[in-house]
Design a protein around this motif. Structure first.
Motif, PDB file in Angstrom:
ATOM      1  N   LEU A  85      -3.272  78.897  42.453  1.00  0.00           N
ATOM      2  CA  LEU A  85      -2.518  80.031  42.991  1.00  0.00           C
ATOM      3  C   LEU A  85      -1.386  80.468  42.069  1.00  0.00           C
ATOM      4  CD1 LEU A  85      -2.174  78.892  46.719  1.00  0.00           C
ATOM      5  CD2 LEU A  85      -3.826  80.514  45.768  1.00  0.00           C
ATOM      6  N   ILE A  86      -0.953  79.581  41.177  1.00  0.00           N
ATOM      7  CA  ILE A  86       0.235  79.839  40.373  1.00  0.00           C
ATOM      8  C   ILE A  86      -0.167  80.414  39.018  1.00  0.00           C
ATOM      9  CG2 ILE A  86       2.225  78.769  39.262  1.00  0.00           C
ATOM     10  CD1 ILE A  86       2.345  76.770  41.499  1.00  0.00           C
ATOM     11  N   ASP A  87       0.566  81.410  38.580  1.00  0.00           N
ATOM     12  CA  ASP A  87       0.371  82.002  37.262  1.00  0.00           C
ATOM     13  C   ASP A  87       0.942  81.036  36.224  1.00  0.00           C
ATOM     14  OD1 ASP A  87       0.413  83.473  34.914  1.00  0.00           O
ATOM     15  OD2 ASP A  87       1.031  85.337  35.890  1.00  0.00           O
ATOM     16  N   LEU A  88       0.081  80.452  35.407  1.00  0.00           N
ATOM     17  CA  LEU A  88       0.519  79.433  34.465  1.00  0.00           C
ATOM     18  C   LEU A  88       1.387  79.987  33.347  1.00  0.00           C
ATOM     19  CD1 LEU A  88      -2.749  77.305  34.313  1.00  0.00           C
ATOM     20  CD2 LEU A  88      -0.603  76.706  35.437  1.00  0.00           C
ATOM     21  N   GLN A  89       1.422  81.316  33.180  1.00  0.00           N
ATOM     22  CA  GLN A  89       2.347  81.908  32.218  1.00  0.00           C
ATOM     23  C   GLN A  89       3.795  81.763  32.677  1.00  0.00           C
ATOM     24  OE1 GLN A  89       1.664  83.301  29.069  1.00  0.00           O
ATOM     25  NE2 GLN A  89      -0.195  82.164  29.559  1.00  0.00           N
ATOM     26  N   LEU A  90       3.995  81.474  33.949  1.00  0.00           N
ATOM     27  CA  LEU A  90       5.335  81.303  34.507  1.00  0.00           C
ATOM     28  C   LEU A  90       5.762  79.840  34.557  1.00  0.00           C
ATOM     29  CD1 LEU A  90       5.099  83.877  37.441  1.00  0.00           C
ATOM     30  CD2 LEU A  90       6.181  84.196  35.216  1.00  0.00           C
ATOM     31  N   ILE A  91       4.976  78.961  33.904  1.00  0.00           N
ATOM     32  CA  ILE A  91       5.272  77.529  33.927  1.00  0.00           C
ATOM     33  C   ILE A  91       5.333  77.005  32.495  1.00  0.00           C
ATOM     34  CG2 ILE A  91       4.552  75.259  34.776  1.00  0.00           C
ATOM     35  CD1 ILE A  91       3.133  76.615  37.040  1.00  0.00           C
ATOM     36  N   PRO A  92       6.492  77.102  31.848  1.00  0.00           N
ATOM     37  CA  PRO A  92       6.623  76.531  30.504  1.00  0.00           C
ATOM     38  C   PRO A  92       6.658  75.003  30.542  1.00  0.00           C
ATOM     39  CG  PRO A  92       8.729  77.413  31.238  1.00  0.00           C
ATOM     40  CD  PRO A  92       7.726  77.770  32.295  1.00  0.00           C
ATOM     41  N   VAL A  93       5.875  74.406  29.665  1.00  0.00           N
ATOM     42  CA  VAL A  93       5.816  72.955  29.526  1.00  0.00           C
ATOM     43  C   VAL A  93       6.342  72.610  28.141  1.00  0.00           C
ATOM     44  CG1 VAL A  93       4.292  70.939  29.434  1.00  0.00           C
ATOM     45  CG2 VAL A  93       3.857  72.762  31.097  1.00  0.00           C
ATOM     46  N   ILE A  94       7.282  71.665  28.065  1.00  0.00           N
ATOM     47  CA  ILE A  94       7.883  71.271  26.799  1.00  0.00           C
ATOM     48  C   ILE A  94       7.285  69.939  26.356  1.00  0.00           C
ATOM     49  CG2 ILE A  94      10.020  70.875  25.535  1.00  0.00           C
ATOM     50  CD1 ILE A  94       9.844  73.645  26.813  1.00  0.00           C
ATOM     51  N   VAL A  95       6.820  69.887  25.100  1.00  0.00           N
ATOM     52  CA  VAL A  95       6.299  68.646  24.523  1.00  0.00           C
ATOM     53  C   VAL A  95       7.089  68.316  23.261  1.00  0.00           C
ATOM     54  CG1 VAL A  95       3.985  68.947  25.481  1.00  0.00           C
ATOM     55  CG2 VAL A  95       4.514  69.848  23.199  1.00  0.00           C
ATOM     56  N   ASN A  96       7.141  67.022  22.940  1.00  0.00           N
ATOM     57  CA  ASN A  96       7.821  66.591  21.716  1.00  0.00           C
ATOM     58  C   ASN A  96       6.841  66.504  20.555  1.00  0.00           C
ATOM     59  OD1 ASN A  96       6.397  64.194  22.122  1.00  0.00           O
ATOM     60  ND2 ASN A  96       8.187  63.035  22.826  1.00  0.00           N
ATOM     61  N   ASP A  97       7.297  65.978  19.426  1.00  0.00           N
ATOM     62  CA  ASP A  97       6.440  65.941  18.231  1.00  0.00           C
ATOM     63  C   ASP A  97       5.297  64.937  18.353  1.00  0.00           C
ATOM     64  OD1 ASP A  97       8.029  63.714  18.136  1.00  0.00           O
ATOM     65  OD2 ASP A  97       8.918  64.145  16.175  1.00  0.00           O
ATOM     66  N   LYS A  98       5.331  64.112  19.406  1.00  0.00           N
ATOM     67  CA  LYS A  98       4.206  63.216  19.689  1.00  0.00           C
ATOM     68  C   LYS A  98       3.279  63.802  20.742  1.00  0.00           C
ATOM     69  CE  LYS A  98       6.999  59.094  18.712  1.00  0.00           C
ATOM     70  NZ  LYS A  98       7.553  57.823  19.281  1.00  0.00           N
ATOM     71  N   HIS A  99       3.552  65.016  21.125  1.00  0.00           N
ATOM     72  CA  HIS A  99       2.804  65.744  22.146  1.00  0.00           C
ATOM     73  C   HIS A  99       2.928  65.102  23.524  1.00  0.00           C
ATOM     74  CE1 HIS A  99       0.549  69.431  21.892  1.00  0.00           C
ATOM     75  NE2 HIS A  99      -0.191  69.043  22.901  1.00  0.00           N
ATOM     76  N   GLU A 100       4.053  64.434  23.750  1.00  0.00           N
ATOM     77  CA  GLU A 100       4.371  63.904  25.077  1.00  0.00           C
ATOM     78  C   GLU A 100       5.069  64.986  25.889  1.00  0.00           C
ATOM     79  OE1 GLU A 100       5.332  59.269  23.816  1.00  0.00           O
ATOM     80  OE2 GLU A 100       6.918  60.790  23.728  1.00  0.00           O
ATOM     81  N   VAL A 101       4.731  65.090  27.174  1.00  0.00           N
ATOM     82  CA  VAL A 101       5.374  66.061  28.058  1.00  0.00           C
ATOM     83  C   VAL A 101       6.767  65.555  28.397  1.00  0.00           C
ATOM     84  CG1 VAL A 101       5.301  67.191  30.302  1.00  0.00           C
ATOM     85  CG2 VAL A 101       3.194  66.875  29.007  1.00  0.00           C
ATOM     86  N   VAL A 102       7.789  66.351  28.049  1.00  0.00           N
ATOM     87  CA  VAL A 102       9.176  65.931  28.300  1.00  0.00           C
ATOM     88  C   VAL A 102       9.912  66.904  29.219  1.00  0.00           C
ATOM     89  CG1 VAL A 102       9.304  64.692  26.112  1.00  0.00           C
ATOM     90  CG2 VAL A 102      10.062  67.088  26.225  1.00  0.00           C
ATOM     91  N   GLY A 103       9.292  68.022  29.572  1.00  0.00           N
ATOM     92  CA  GLY A 103       9.939  68.964  30.477  1.00  0.00           C
ATOM     93  C   GLY A 103       8.963  69.962  31.053  1.00  0.00           C
ATOM     94  N   VAL A 104       9.258  70.420  32.261  1.00  0.00           N
ATOM     95  CA  VAL A 104       8.454  71.470  32.884  1.00  0.00           C
ATOM     96  C   VAL A 104       9.356  72.273  33.816  1.00  0.00           C
ATOM     97  CG1 VAL A 104       7.691  69.978  34.797  1.00  0.00           C
ATOM     98  CG2 VAL A 104       6.372  72.029  34.214  1.00  0.00           C
ATOM     99  N   ALA A 105       9.153  73.578  33.821  1.00  0.00           N
ATOM    100  CA  ALA A 105       9.807  74.460  34.786  1.00  0.00           C
ATOM    101  C   ALA A 105       8.715  75.148  35.593  1.00  0.00           C
ATOM    102  CB  ALA A 105      10.674  75.501  34.078  1.00  0.00           C
ATOM    103  N   ILE A 106       8.718  74.948  36.897  1.00  0.00           N
ATOM    104  CA  ILE A 106       7.705  75.540  37.766  1.00  0.00           C
ATOM    105  C   ILE A 106       8.320  76.743  38.458  1.00  0.00           C
ATOM    106  CG2 ILE A 106       6.172  75.181  39.730  1.00  0.00           C
ATOM    107  CD1 ILE A 106       5.946  72.273  38.922  1.00  0.00           C
ATOM    108  N   THR A 107       7.846  77.921  38.094  1.00  0.00           N
ATOM    109  CA  THR A 107       8.349  79.162  38.677  1.00  0.00           C
ATOM    110  C   THR A 107       7.154  80.012  39.104  1.00  0.00           C
ATOM    111  OG1 THR A 107       8.415  80.702  36.776  1.00  0.00           O
ATOM    112  CG2 THR A 107      10.112  79.018  36.880  1.00  0.00           C
ATOM    113  N   MET A 108       7.419  80.993  39.944  1.00  0.00           N
ATOM    114  CA  MET A 108       6.354  81.872  40.413  1.00  0.00           C
ATOM    115  C   MET A 108       6.968  83.172  40.915  1.00  0.00           C
ATOM    116  SD  MET A 108       5.310  80.061  44.045  1.00  0.00           S
ATOM    117  CE  MET A 108       4.049  81.302  44.383  1.00  0.00           C
TER     118      MET A 108
END
Length: 377
Positions: free
Chosen positions: A250-273
């Motif tokens: 249901l959520i537009d994934l363009q509105l959910i930035p995911v931040i990864v580090n140089d090891k490609h580990e997920v270190v942040g997410v903002a869930i908006t809609m």
């Protein structure tokens, strides 16, 4: 005046009354946004609510002269009580006409039910998880509610205080106007985070979320980042699976930035809609026959004028390293493309000064104070 009778919800009649008692309370209230009836029913269904694996739950309805005049839910979250070393029974979804006899009878029912299970404190409004609606509105009753927050009449907190409940925690929401360009402070910090720390923003595809493990990684991050948050209890794997199945399409994934580090580990997410307030009001709590159309229209074709910033999660060792600035740097251009004029966060704890202060370059309003109450029982 006749006495108030409290009944446990145990059949179709009581469940119908539990759902529809809000009809008379909010009949002439333009600020109220109804829940979907299916979501309310699913809350009590063990097949559809994995939170019931570690929580006891009991809905009650208050009657006068055979007519429903209020409701409440009692919850014992055993996982949260173990984590926080408490013996709390939570009350949730409380609604009542402006009569202290009704609110007193409802809370007494939850207190008695909690004492039977060894509880010593009542607190609420709180749901099973930190992602459920929580906190009774105590200010800004003239502002329109949203699908993910509680709206209640102005007399509700007066009843709580009259019945001896005290403040345990308050939340605030942050409201901002969307600027045409990212403020220079955010842009500089975001550039530093990219170039010096090696962070980058990803926009995931549905396949990456569901098939390549990113959905699981995002919820693992939420569990880690939210551990210190008031009332939080770790989401189980089944809860994660249900959230992903129910909401991600249901959520537009363009509105959910995911931040990864140089090891490609997920270190942040903002869930908006995009906001669904008007769509939910038009649906009137029902997906059928046409409620689904109003929601789909707001999600896909004719967006409302503002965004809902539901939550932000940052891995603890990356907090203060520019991740928040990267969210703003990414989302502000997207919001402008989508035609959003303003945005509003979900409830944020008032003592989380670090979280609230990050909004200063956007000249925020702090609105819609909500309160969790408590009382010894």
């Amino acid at each position: 005046m006749s006495e108030i009778e409290i009944k446990k919800v145990g059949g179709r009649r009581e469940m119908h009354d539990f759902i529809h008692v809000t009809d008379q309370i909010y009949r002439h209230c333009p600020q109220y946004v109804p829940d979907l009836e299916s979501d309310v029913r699913n809350l009590f269904d063990r097949r559809k609510n994995p939170g019931l694996e570690f929580s006891d739950i009991q809905p009650f309805v208050a009657y006068r002269n055979g007519q429903p005049v209020g409701r409440v839910v009692g919850i014992v979250n055993r996982r949260a009580n173990e984590k926080w070393q408490t013996q709390n029974v939570r009350f949730s979804m409380i609604e009542f006409l402006d009569d202290i006899a009704i609110s007193k009878a409802l809370l007494n029912a939850v207190e008695e039910w909690g004492r039977e299970r060894g509880m010593t404190m009542i607190q609420g409004p709180l749901g099973i998880t930190d992602f459920d609606k929580e906190g009774m509105l105590v200010e800004d009753f003239d502002m329109v509610g949203s699908m993910n927050t509680i709206y209640n009449p102005e007399y509700y907190p007066r009843h709580m205080e009259a019945l001896g409940l005290k403040k345990e925690a308050d939340w605030l929401q942050v409201r901002i106007d969307i600027p045409q360009e990212t403020p220079a402070r955010y842009a500089r910090v975001a550039q530093y985070a990219r170039e010096q720390i090696g962070l980058q923003v990803l926009k995931l595809s549905l396949r990456e979320v569901l098939r390549q493990g990113y959905g699981q990684k995002l919820f693992e991050l939420l569990n880690e980042a939210y551990q210190p948050i008031f009332g939080f209890s770790t989401l189980s794997q089944r809860q994660v699976d249900v959230f992903l199945k129910k909401y991600v399409r249901l959520i537009d994934l363009q509105l959910i930035p995911v931040i990864v580090n140089d090891k490609h580990e997920v270190v942040g997410v903002a869930i908006t809609m995009g906001c669904l307030t008007q769509a939910m009001k038009k649906a009137g709590g029902r997906l059928l026959p046409f409620g689904w159309y109003h929601l789909l229209k707001a999600l896909k074709w004719k967006r409302e004028d503002h965004a809902e910033m539901l939550l932000i999660a940052i891995r603890p060792d990356y907090q203060g390293l520019g991740v928040n600035a990267m969210f703003f740097d990414d989302l502000i251009p997207v919001y402008n493309r989508y035609g959003f004029k303003w945005a509003e966060t979900g409830p944020q704890l008032e003592y989380n000064v670090r979280e609230l202060s990050q909004w200063k370059p956007l000249h925020p309003q702090y609105v819609k104070r909500r309160r969790c109450y408590k009382k010894q029982i």
